[in-house]
Design a protein around this motif. Structure first.
Motif, PDB file in Angstrom:
ATOM      1  N   ARG A 107       0.878  -1.163   0.000  1.00 51.60           N
ATOM      2  CA  ARG A 107       0.000   0.000   0.000  1.00 51.60           C
ATOM      3  C   ARG A 107       0.917   1.215   0.000  1.00 51.60           C
ATOM      4  N   SER A 151      -3.338   3.985  10.089  1.00 52.49           N
ATOM      5  CA  SER A 151      -3.506   2.913   9.106  1.00 52.49           C
ATOM      6  C   SER A 151      -4.147   1.726   9.797  1.00 52.49           C
ATOM      7  N   VAL A 152      -4.823   0.917   9.023  1.00 49.63           N
ATOM      8  CA  VAL A 152      -5.382  -0.314   9.580  1.00 49.63           C
ATOM      9  C   VAL A 152      -4.254  -1.212  10.070  1.00 49.63           C
ATOM     10  N   LEU A 164     -11.429   2.327  10.780  1.00 53.59           N
ATOM     11  CA  LEU A 164     -12.268   2.041   9.606  1.00 53.59           C
ATOM     12  C   LEU A 164     -13.252   3.174   9.317  1.00 53.59           C
ATOM     13  N   THR A 185      -7.936   7.106   6.663  1.00 53.75           N
ATOM     14  CA  THR A 185      -7.157   5.951   7.119  1.00 53.75           C
ATOM     15  C   THR A 185      -6.532   5.215   5.927  1.00 53.75           C
ATOM     16  N   MET A 202      -5.863   2.122   4.212  1.00 52.82           N
ATOM     17  CA  MET A 202      -6.509   0.799   4.258  1.00 52.82           C
ATOM     18  C   MET A 202      -5.532  -0.289   3.802  1.00 52.82           C
ATOM     19  N   THR A 206      -5.440  -7.608   4.769  1.00 51.57           N
ATOM     20  CA  THR A 206      -6.822  -7.815   5.212  1.00 51.57           C
ATOM     21  C   THR A 206      -6.933  -9.022   6.138  1.00 51.57           C
ATOM     22  N   LEU A 265      -6.423  -7.849   9.501  1.00 58.78           N
ATOM     23  CA  LEU A 265      -7.580  -7.082   9.975  1.00 58.78           C
ATOM     24  C   LEU A 265      -8.675  -8.019  10.489  1.00 58.78           C
ATOM     25  N   TYR A 288     -16.937  -8.420   7.040  1.00 61.76           N
ATOM     26  CA  TYR A 288     -15.797  -7.926   6.253  1.00 61.76           C
ATOM     27  C   TYR A 288     -15.265  -9.021   5.324  1.00 61.76           C
ATOM     28  N   TYR A 307     -15.221  -8.706   1.469  1.00 59.09           N
ATOM     29  CA  TYR A 307     -13.933  -8.583   0.773  1.00 59.09           C
ATOM     30  C   TYR A 307     -13.653  -9.809  -0.117  1.00 59.09           C
ATOM     31  N   ASP A 340      -8.638  -4.397  -4.269  1.00 58.27           N
ATOM     32  CA  ASP A 340      -9.258  -3.229  -3.654  1.00 58.27           C
ATOM     33  C   ASP A 340     -10.667  -3.181  -4.251  1.00 58.27           C
TER      34      ASP A 340
END
Lengths: 542, 542
Positions: free
Chosen positions: A356, A424-425, A450, A455, A457, A464, A467, A483, A487, A504
């Motif tokens: 990212r 950031s996450v 979130l 933020t 991501m 993820t 997360l 989620y 996702y 994404d």
């Protein structure tokens, strides 16, 4: 005192050179032998195309393209010069070797015949012009292969291993006044996965079943002679991905010999100071990517070893490799200042947390270090050698305090990171994984992060994963399920046969390499829904 | 009576089908065995590039391009990613197999590496964009091969046989942060020619020496497991070219076993009615181009057998194959009308005389038929079996008369051909070869034809060969020498390493296939200067 000693060790390891003492000199031959002896046999399956398809440009389709079935693969007896170009759908993702047979139909070939074969995982990859090349990695990752035949009536095998669902065959040239057919083709699909031995609950909802199936396919395809990163791209075992694969493997194929094989691969070929290289190639001969060193990936290897021990009870392996685990934390501790802060600038290095752009890694890395100390101490406890790491509990305590002090914004209820106090996450997930927050604080940190549009991501299923894990750790079960369904289920709804390296939901063309066809669409670190679904049936399977 | 019988045979052969009687059934196994047993061993030579060259666009150069030497081939230790593209000059024309070795210089390849190799005989062929393809034959004849390597530090051999002087290597993609070299490359050149055992006279002028050398190189490169047409393109033995090659071979390599091998190839695989196919492939397994039948090429095979017998005194072979020779003339005679005129429309077929658009073949074919009867009768005389062809002398006489009557324009002193009374060089040459004219008339016919701007000129060295021969037959020695030096010497002056398939001094871009890079620049039928120079030293070597 210990810390001063550690600092000295650190200097030695950073100024690594060929003349350095090989700390594992006495062990390497044995470890290499064990790695060799645990090389799996690949299961081979012969598969054939299931349909002929046509590409349809469709702005509503993922990456702008989809395939429509136009018929059965009944081209085997037809003159190929009249077909000229055909796209075949093999029905699902496969990894292996493609062969085709040609047959003279009329007269006699009097010139070479040339084909272009384009193998691809995704419709968008198949239908986007590749040249002039704009990708950030080698053009040769793309699976377009040109083959010149000087003879007919024979089998031809494309030498490189391929990974694909779709194949376009284009005739680039042949003899005139002559007809031939591609009268047979087959694909030898290979995988070391074996059978999934962990069934879902009978009443598991379909949307979860679909995600589990794609997750399992992803892992199966990545299970070759090692746990590969991506069978299309990268053909190697990364330590960070290995950790997630080993978790997913527990709730699917339970092929722990392959985990053992990979643990030994890394150990046997570590740097002379004992620090692990970030990734290992398993063929044609075993070798690391020399020079590629990634600090969080060294540490996560310890967690893989710990999980392997818990899965198998194989204390012999864990004892044999304990010194490797301890070397990783000891080396990483050279980055930890006296005040307990992990200083990423102590010795500039590659700290990978997620793909990212702009992600600040100070806070996540601090969390990852605490977590590594915890996991390594747990391993020592199981092996009865906590005396070797007796300072770790105090260090964990100190670094936990420092984490709150340096990175936790109590007022906003989130961790920030770096000079710009980035939220950031990833900062939240790694601090939660490290147990820095209590459950309530953790819920708040995740929710707050979130909730804010600014933020940073996660950019990938890898980020993820952490997360989802943090949500579960924080008791946010509904959110974790929602989620995951949103996702990974989003990929399924967009047509994924296997889970993608980069995803994404708001950007179908996201690529870590500047050109989406280069993305791996079957990627190790994306396979973990099967882990969550299997480990937490009460959250995901009802 | 005989002619009626012949007509019946003709009908049977024209309506050829699988149920037809195989006239050589009792002989084929033996002939195939002889063909097999005379397959030559190829001499192998390992060669390496002699220079690095740069392409220069130059309107004065043949086909607009030439190469300039820029250095020695000292790239073996250099990082190839910095070279990216390089053109190597191997110093002369070679045919065989290319191998290269890669070597890791720094770090480790972590992505496949892809090269494009372009092999070519001529600078123009190397530097003209090939796509979109405009050539009239298979695109795959062009020797651009793309190779994907998934591993370094190994030898790789390009599977197809190549024929070239120049090689451009282009790096299409590789791993970043990694360096490698192509640290060795070699070319295994193959030929069955052996050594030239017919030296030129010590005082032979240089311009003739140069033509002889290029001629010899052409023949050498075409001598593989058979006398091939062109080692780049066509990889097969055409009966018409074989005749000229066998003549050139007599005055150079004197490898008569290869002539024998080719004679048996054609015989063993003839059509079931005994008529020869026009061309034979010798690898990977022997096969004719089924369906390709060319009447003049059937007949010229008889001349090759006759010349072979004269060269070797191998009566066993000539006796063994006599029935094949007789079958060719008998079949061709089914085209000859009662009045002695060769009727090309008797059974429509392919009559190849030269590559020249619009060439009328009536008169040349008539001449070729008379010549075939003469040669076959001469063969029968040597073998003592003239009783089998006792009507040939009368037929020759009748057809000679008919030739003068039907085609000779006494007033203009030239043969004309076809409904438009076309004057072509080919009409003169074949009628002169058939002895239809006396020497004075022949001189006049050639001179008159060459003097007129509307005359259809030869389009290739094949046609030009017969012109030189006709000049010599007509006693025009100075003209023959001048023409040979002008025509083949013109190719030498334009940079030929080997003689070209198609050459028109006034059109560098002439191509029988609509796209000059497809032309073969080392072509069997262009190798005959060595025959003329060797056979007539008093004309050419002083």
């Amino acid at each position: 005192m210990k810390r001063i000693l550690l600092a000295a060790v650190a200097l030695a390891s950073v100024s690594f050179s060929l003349s350095a003492q090989d700390v594992f000199e006495a062990d390497r031959a044995r470890w290499k032998e064990t790695a060799q002896n645990t090389t799996p046999t690949l299961h081979e399956t012969i598969v054939r195309p299931v349909a002929v398809v046509d590409a349809v440009s469709d702005p509503a389709a993922f990456q702008g393209w989809r395939y429509e079935k136009v018929g059965a693969p009944d081209f085997y007896d037809k003159p190929f010069s009249r077909i000229n170009t055909i796209t075949l759908d093999f029905g699902k993702h496969y990894t292996g070797y493609f062969s085709f047979h040609t047959k003279t139909l009329t007269n006699c070939m009097d010139a070479p015949t040339r084909f272009k074969f384009m193998f691809g995982e995704m419709p968008g990859e198949m239908n986007t012009p590749l040249d002039p090349w704009k990708g950030g990695l080698s053009r040769a990752w793309m699976q377009d292969e040109t083959v010149t035949l000087t003879e007919m009536d024979q089998w031809t095998t494309i030498p490189r291993r391929l990974s694909f669902r779709y194949l376009t065959i284009e005739l680039l040239g042949t003899s005139s006044g002559f007809e031939f057919a591609i009268d047979d083709s087959c694909f030898k699909a290979v995988s070391s996965a074996g059978e999934n031995v962990v069934p879902l609950n009978p009443d598991c909802p379909q949307e979860i079943r679909d995600i589990a199936r794609v997750s399992e396919e992803t892992l199966r395809e990545c299970m070759q002679t090692s746990f590969e990163d991506g069978p299309k791209r990268d053909h190697r075992c990364w330590s960070g991905d290995l950790y997630l694969q080993s978790l997913a493997n527990r709730y699917s194929f339970r092929n722990f010999d392959l985990v053992k094989h990979c643990l030994y691969l890394f150990a046997a070929y570590s740097r002379e100071d004992g620090v692990l290289w970030s990734n290992m190639f398993d063929f044609p001969t075993v070798h690391p990517q020399y020079g590629s060193y990634c600090l969080p990936y060294c540490l996560i290897w310890n967690s893989t070893l710990l999980e392997y021990l818990k899965d198998t009870g194989d204390y012999d392996t864990a004892r044999d490799l304990w010194k490797v685990a301890r070397t990783q934390t000891e080396h990483a501790l050279t980055y930890v200042r006296e005040d307990g802060l992990f200083d990423i600038n102590a010795h500039p290095t590659w700290i990978f947390i997620d793909w990212r752009a702009g992600l600040d890694v100070n806070a996540p890395m601090h969390g990852a270090m605490i977590f590594a100390l915890q996991q390594t101490y747990e391993l020592a406890t199981m092996l009865g050698c906590t005396d070797e790491v007796k300072e770790y509990p105090a260090l964990i305590k100190k670094m936990t305090k420092t984490a709150r002090k340096a990175y936790y914004d109590k007022e906003r209820g989130v961790f920030t990171s770096g000079p710009d106090s980035q939220v950031s996450v990833m900062s939240q997930t790694w601090m939660i994984k490290a147990g820095v927050l209590n459950q309530k604080e953790a819920q708040k940190a995740i929710s707050n992060a979130l909730a804010s549009e600014s933020t940073v991501m996660p950019g990938t299923p890898y980020g993820t994963h952490y997360l989802i894990e943090a949500m579960i750790n924080a008791g946010m079960y509904d959110e974790a399920r929602a989620y995951l369904v949103e996702y990974w289920g989003g990929m399924v709804r967009k047509g994924a046969d296997t889970f993608w390296e980069a995803y994404d939901p708001d950007d179908d063309f996201l690529s870590p390499y500047g050109f989406f066809p280069l993305n791996s669409s079957c990627h190790a670190w994306s396979c973990t829904p099967t882990y969550f679904i299997g480990k937490y049936p009460e959250i995901f399977q009802k």
